[in-house]
Design a protein around this motif. Structure first.
Motif, PDB file in Angstrom:
ATOM      1  N   ALA A 222       0.987  11.600   4.599  1.00 18.75           N
ATOM      2  CA  ALA A 222       0.682  10.251   5.041  1.00 18.75           C
ATOM      3  C   ALA A 222      -0.111   9.551   3.956  1.00 18.75           C
ATOM      4  N   LEU A 223       0.114   8.254   3.819  1.00 19.88           N
ATOM      5  CA  LEU A 223      -0.608   7.436   2.854  1.00 19.88           C
ATOM      6  C   LEU A 223      -1.264   6.273   3.587  1.00 19.88           C
ATOM      7  N   PRO A 224      -2.490   5.893   3.183  1.00 17.16           N
ATOM      8  CA  PRO A 224      -3.330   6.543   2.175  1.00 17.16           C
ATOM      9  C   PRO A 224      -3.773   7.929   2.638  1.00 17.16           C
ATOM     10  N   VAL A 225      -4.297   8.733   1.695  1.00 16.94           N
ATOM     11  CA  VAL A 225      -4.785  10.064   2.039  1.00 16.94           C
ATOM     12  C   VAL A 225      -6.247   9.941   2.471  1.00 16.94           C
TER      13      VAL A 225
ATOM     14  N   PRO B 128      -1.238   1.824   1.836  1.00 20.15           N
ATOM     15  CA  PRO B 128      -0.557   3.120   1.660  1.00 20.15           C
ATOM     16  C   PRO B 128       0.132   3.236   0.311  1.00 20.15           C
ATOM     17  N   THR B 129      -0.637   3.077  -0.768  1.00 22.21           N
ATOM     18  CA  THR B 129      -0.087   3.272  -2.107  1.00 22.21           C
ATOM     19  C   THR B 129      -0.047   4.759  -2.411  1.00 22.21           C
ATOM     20  N   GLY B 130       0.758   5.134  -3.401  1.00 22.22           N
ATOM     21  CA  GLY B 130       0.916   6.545  -3.730  1.00 22.22           C
ATOM     22  C   GLY B 130      -0.286   7.172  -4.393  1.00 22.22           C
TER      23      GLY B 130
ATOM     24  N   HIS C 173      -2.135   2.219  14.432  1.00 27.66           N
ATOM     25  CA  HIS C 173      -1.300   3.203  15.124  1.00 27.66           C
ATOM     26  C   HIS C 173       0.094   2.665  15.391  1.00 27.66           C
ATOM     27  N   LEU C 174       0.299   1.341  15.203  1.00 29.24           N
ATOM     28  CA  LEU C 174       1.614   0.755  15.380  1.00 29.24           C
ATOM     29  C   LEU C 174       2.404   0.724  14.075  1.00 29.24           C
ATOM     30  N   TRP C 175       1.752   0.281  12.969  1.00 21.46           N
ATOM     31  CA  TRP C 175       2.503   0.140  11.736  1.00 21.46           C
ATOM     32  C   TRP C 175       2.586   1.422  10.915  1.00 21.46           C
ATOM     33  N   ALA C 176       1.583   2.301  11.028  1.00 24.43           N
ATOM     34  CA  ALA C 176       1.595   3.518  10.212  1.00 24.43           C
ATOM     35  C   ALA C 176       2.827   4.395  10.487  1.00 24.43           C
TER      36      ALA C 176
END
Length: 596
Positions: A338-341, A89-91, A238-241
């Motif tokens: 949300a990241l990643p897109v 999940p980088t910008g 679905h747990l960490w996002a």
């Protein structure tokens, strides 16, 4: 200029990339069968694409595992491509998933601009002519390759979207169309000086996240990227996002503390200290005045979560591009940060199948504009012929006073009388605790709906305004209050009163462009008229729900958290302590587009 393509490394493909389609993918429909499916993915890492003057750009190229000639999807950016396919999940992970595209019979080409990572050359000014030349060269290079059938399309979010109209203006022969999510057409007013103030919060975050020496020199072996993709795209996502989403503000603050490379700090200083006018600012103008040169089909997605970035450009593009009316589509999507897109890949592939292969998959029948209104069901979209919706009409709600400044004021069909004030305190100012109790920082206007109604079009605020100083700042936010009392942020707009002249040449049907070239200081206490646009978020207001307009002078007072799907950047305004006043009457109103 040579055309070379290295053979894939066994080690680079030892672990296959893994993707996960877990975000919104289509705007309220189900496309027909894809032209290709299940073709697999082969990674060709760190390919060097020759552009001009002996310069080559580094790219990761993913091709279908099944041999053949396929269209190329080019994503061109200012960022390192080292972690784009990892799923982290980088910008800047906004290129889509290579495996999704290769499975469907498209080559996925991720290329970094000059001076970034292993790309040769040096470049600091974003979106410059050399970048566009290089982008054109990459498109034509891909079209010549034995793995490409000669057709090239563009895809991506944010920076990857902003560059798409810019290169489409050049009309590269191999370019067949583009699909952009969140773009801008006038870089000075849409990126650098939103609402008359420098975008220092966004620029600090953006540069700290992407342009440090560590990012420029980053190298992650493809096998490591692939291994990471299996971890982050596992069923445990679905747990960490959600946990990452809750910490998004904290993560963004950590990026702001990182030190960009010196050349980017110098660019920041140039933009913030010296770029007060169009002529003085070094950011290129963008394609706004050349949009009629765009001829290829396109889809543009307006993600209505970014209140003060990537707003208004999509409407400018759809309104002024030279592409035939039946070959351009606008999607207005609900807030989702949300990241990643990973959004919109299925929609884009259906569009690409339609324009490249002529697939009869239902895309030709999609409405020119599809929008999701706040208050609709999650998957519901309304299709209209244009935006603003032609079947509607403008309605005007005058601002009216309910007495003391702290009261909830109202709207009326007739002009109001009197005045109300709020206190403007500079962002970050040192003041006594509890000052808000002595000097209210927000004026609120609210009305309860007597019937179900839908608004879909331009949102305009006009204020007869005076100030106790020579300048200030005005922020306006429109919201829906549901029957349970929950606030749903809809739209945001801002204006610097000393920069209030309308730039009619750059205005569109949904945006009042402001001329920022010549400040006109206020005369303290003397009323002037401020007319400005809010971001045009459609809303379905049910009977008993309320429409609320909040007016203040600081974005942090009207903030919507990224954890709730919004991407909003602070503005370092107002410049002075002042008391700001709205004078009621014919020039103080909220204008909306109501559907018939």
């Amino acid at each position: 200029m040579t055309d070379e393509f290295d053979h894939p490394s066994f080690l680079d493909n030892l672990i296959p990339l893994r993707g996960k389609l877990d975000q919104v993918q289509t705007a309220g429909w189900t496309p027909g069968a894809p032209v290709h499916s299940s073709l697999g993915c082969t990674v060709h890492a760190e390919q060097m694409i020759p552009v001009t003057d002996g310069i080559s750009l580094a790219a990761d190229i993913c091709t279908p595992k099944v041999a053949g000639r396929y269209p190329a999807v080019v994503v061109f950016s200012a960022y390192s491509h080292q972690l784009q396919a990892s799923g982290l999940p980088t910008g800047t992970n906004e290129t889509g998933e290579p495996t999704v595209f290769t499975d469907r019979g498209y080559n996925h080409v991720m290329v970094s601009r000059r001076g970034m990572g292993r790309s040769q050359g040096d470049s600091v000014i974003f979106f410059n002519d050399t970048d566009v030349d290089d982008h054109v060269a990459v498109i034509e290079w891909c079209a010549r390759q034995p793995w490409c059938d000669g057709n090239v399309v563009l895809f991506g979010t944010s920076y990857y979207a902003v560059v798409q109209p810019l290169v489409a203006v050049r009309q590269p022969p191999a370019l067949r169309g583009f699909f952009g999510n969140g773009l801008d057409t006038d870089y000075f007013r849409h990126i650098a000086m939103f609402g008359g103030a420098p975008q220092v919060d966004f620029l600090t975050l953006w540069m700290g996240a992407n342009f440090t020496l560590a990012q420029e020199k980053l190298h992650v072996p493809p096998i490591v990227r692939a291994a990471i993709s299996h971890v982050v795209n596992s069923p445990l996502k679905h747990l960490w996002a959600p946990a990452i989403q809750k910490r998004m503000t904290e993560i963004q603050e950590s990026f702001k503390r990182k030190t960009p490379d010196l050349k980017y700090r110098k660019l920041f200083a140039d933009w913030v200290f010296d770029g007060k006018t169009r002529a003085a600012h070094s950011i290129p103008p963008g394609p706004h005045q050349e949009l009629e040169k765009i001829q290829v089909p396109f889809v543009v997605v307006e993600d209505m979560s970014a209140f003060n970035l990537h707003q208004f450009g999509a409407y400018d593009l759809v309104e002024n591009a030279g592409t035939p009316a039946n070959r351009r589509w606008l999607i207005m999507a609900p807030p989702e940060y949300a990241l990643p897109v990973y959004r919109w890949q299925t929609e884009a592939l259906a569009f690409f199948d339609h324009i490249v292969h002529g697939a009869d998959n239902g895309y030709a029948q999609q409405s020119p504009v599809r929008y999701h209104a706040d208050g609709m069901k999650e998957e519901e979209y309304r299709g209209v012929a244009a935006f603003p919706a032609p079947e509607g009409s403008r309605v005007r709600y005058y601002l009216t006073s309910n007495g003391d400044d702290r009261q909830r004021h109202g709207f009326s069909a007739d002009p109001g009388q009197g005045k109300n004030s709020w206190a403007a305190v500079p962002f970050g100012a040192i003041v006594p605790p509890g000052l808000d109790e002595a000097a209210n920082p927000i004026l609120t206007f609210e009305a309860q709906g007597e019937e179900d109604v839908e608004y879909a079009g331009a949102i305009t605020v006009s204020l007869q305004f005076s100030c106790s100083d020579i300048d200030s700042h005005v922020i306006a936010r429109l919201s829906r209050i549901d029957v349970a009392g929950n606030l749903h942020s809809l739209s945001l707009g801002s204006i610097r009163p000393a920069l209030r002249r309308i730039d009619r040449e750059r205005s569109t049907s949904v945006e009042i462009a402001i001329n920022m070239d010549k400040p006109e200081p206020l005369t303290p206490g003397e009323p002037i008229t401020l007319l400005f646009s809010l971001t045009p978020r459609p809303v379905r207001l049910k009977k008993g729900e309320k429409l609320r307009l909040d007016v203040a002078s600081r974005t942090d007072l009207l903030r919507s958290d990224p954890a709730h799907g919004h991407e909003q950047f602070e503005m370092v305004v107002p410049p002075y302590f002042s008391r700001n006043t709205i004078h009621y009457g014919e020039q103080s109103y909220l204008d909306l587009h109501r559907l018939a």
